[in-house]
Write an enzyme that holds these catalytic residues in place. Structure first.
Site, short mmCIF file in Angstrom:
data_model
loop_
_atom_site.label_atom_id
_atom_site.label_comp_id
_atom_site.label_asym_id
_atom_site.label_seq_id
_atom_site.Cartn_x
_atom_site.Cartn_y
_atom_site.Cartn_z
CE LYS A 89 42.84 65.40 18.57
NZ LYS A 89 42.31 64.60 17.47
CG ASP A 90 42.09 60.22 18.59
OD1 ASP A 90 41.32 61.08 18.12
OD2 ASP A 90 43.30 60.13 18.27
NE ARG A 155 40.27 60.24 8.58
CZ ARG A 155 40.07 58.94 8.77
NH1 ARG A 155 39.21 58.28 8.02
NH2 ARG A 155 40.74 58.30 9.70
NE ARG A 161 45.42 65.77 9.43
CZ ARG A 161 44.72 65.77 10.56
NH1 ARG A 161 43.69 66.58 10.68
NH2 ARG A 161 45.03 64.97 11.54
CB CYS A 248 23.17 64.96 19.88
SG CYS A 248 24.39 65.78 20.94
#
Length: 313
Positions: A89-90, A155, A161, A248
């Site tokens: 996903k990165d 973050r 976290r 977008c």
């Protein structure tokens, strides 16, 4: 015995999760090719995304996904390492020239996990409570369900976290269930969220392996680790994202399923405040075509004026 340099050199970020993923890849490579794990080197590479953690700002504000891969990409192109191990996903939809994302390990749980020391679920967070995240997707999806909540920047790696919750920086947060599981911290999840409502990030839960495009030997070694069903679903989700990237910077979610009838992909884009959302779904046997169809339909639904409005936000 071969030296690490003569078999494979893995490049990775230095977070506990990234190292766990790199060690998993090393173990699987060693098993697949009958070599010792000692023959495969792991090199930790600091990335811009890691160095920006202290600033506690959204990645979309400082450059997006490539911040977690740029330096590893450069190390591969220079020949310093042979394999880049990434949380898929990165990885930006367009890799630098000369690199190829060639394999994916079997996908872990795609869901987001809700975590709180104060509430058993998102619904039970206090009125006007604080929700910690720096993901525009998670923020938008949370605000769609709970518009009263305040989004606070959040973050850091998993441990950081979790500690922020204990320090009362926020009342709740979300983390990828896959990351928690790979760290042996799955028990930290207060609740697992319905992926049909909280669509995951495209490619969430999958470890991707990149190599130099001209390194046929390394591509062949890595191919032994590729999980075909995961490769199919990630291909569709990244194809959808590639269509949206050109139009977008809105929050994007994706959920794909492989069943007897083939691949089905559901995609979602949202306004930053979560109050507007568009969804599309398509099925088929060609993951690239399915992904593109969903992306194009989302753009058609939203319209260029709406997309431009949120791109400027």
């Amino acid at each position: 015995m071969q030296s690490p340099q003569t078999f494979a050199r893995i490049g990775t970020r230095g977070s506990p999760l990234a190292l766990a993923q790199a060690r998993l890849v090393r173990r699987l490579l060693a098993q697949a090719h009958g070599v010792s794990e000692d023959d495969i080197a792991i090199e930790v590479i600091s990335t811009g995304g890691d160095r920006s953690q202290a600033g506690n700002v959204s990645l979309s504000d400082i450059g997006g996904k490539g911040l977690f891969t740029k330096e590893i990409d450069e190390a591969m192109l220079s020949g310093r390492v042979d394999i880049g191990v990434h949380s898929s996903k990165d990885v930006a939809t367009g890799l630098p020239d000369g690199l190829a994302l060639v394999a994916f390990l079997e996908r872990e749980d795609v869901r987001d996990a809700f975590i709180s020391v104060k509430a058993a679920s998102l619904d039970q967070l206090p009125e006007r409570g604080r929700f910690g995240t720096s993901s525009i997707r998670r923020a938008a999806q949370v605000l769609r369900q709970r518009p009263d909540l305040e989004i606070v920047p959040f973050r850091g790696n998993v441990g950081t976290r979790l500690q922020k919750l204990l320090d009362d920086v926020a009342d709740g947060t979300m983390l990828a269930a896959a990351g928690l599981n790979r760290l042996g911290e799955g028990h930290r999840a207060t609740a697992l969220l319905d992926p049909e409502i909280f669509l995951p990030a495209p490619a969430q839960g999958a470890i991707g392996l990149a190599v130099r495009g001209d390194d046929a030997r390394m591509a062949g070694l890595v191919a032994a680790l590729d999980h075909a069903p995961t490769h199919t679903t990630i291909t569709a989700e990244r194809a959808m994202l590639a269509v949206l990237d050109g139009s977008c910077r809105t929050p994007v979610g994706a959920l794909s399923r492989l069943e007897a009838g083939g691949l089905t992909l559901k995609g979602q884009i949202l306004s930053l405040d979560g109050q507007t959302a568009f969804e599309s779904q398509a099925s088929g046997s060609d993951p690239l075509a399915v992904g593109r169809k969903v992306g194009e339909d989302l753009i058609a639904q939203a319209g260029t004026e709406w997309l431009a409005q949120w791109a400027r936000s």
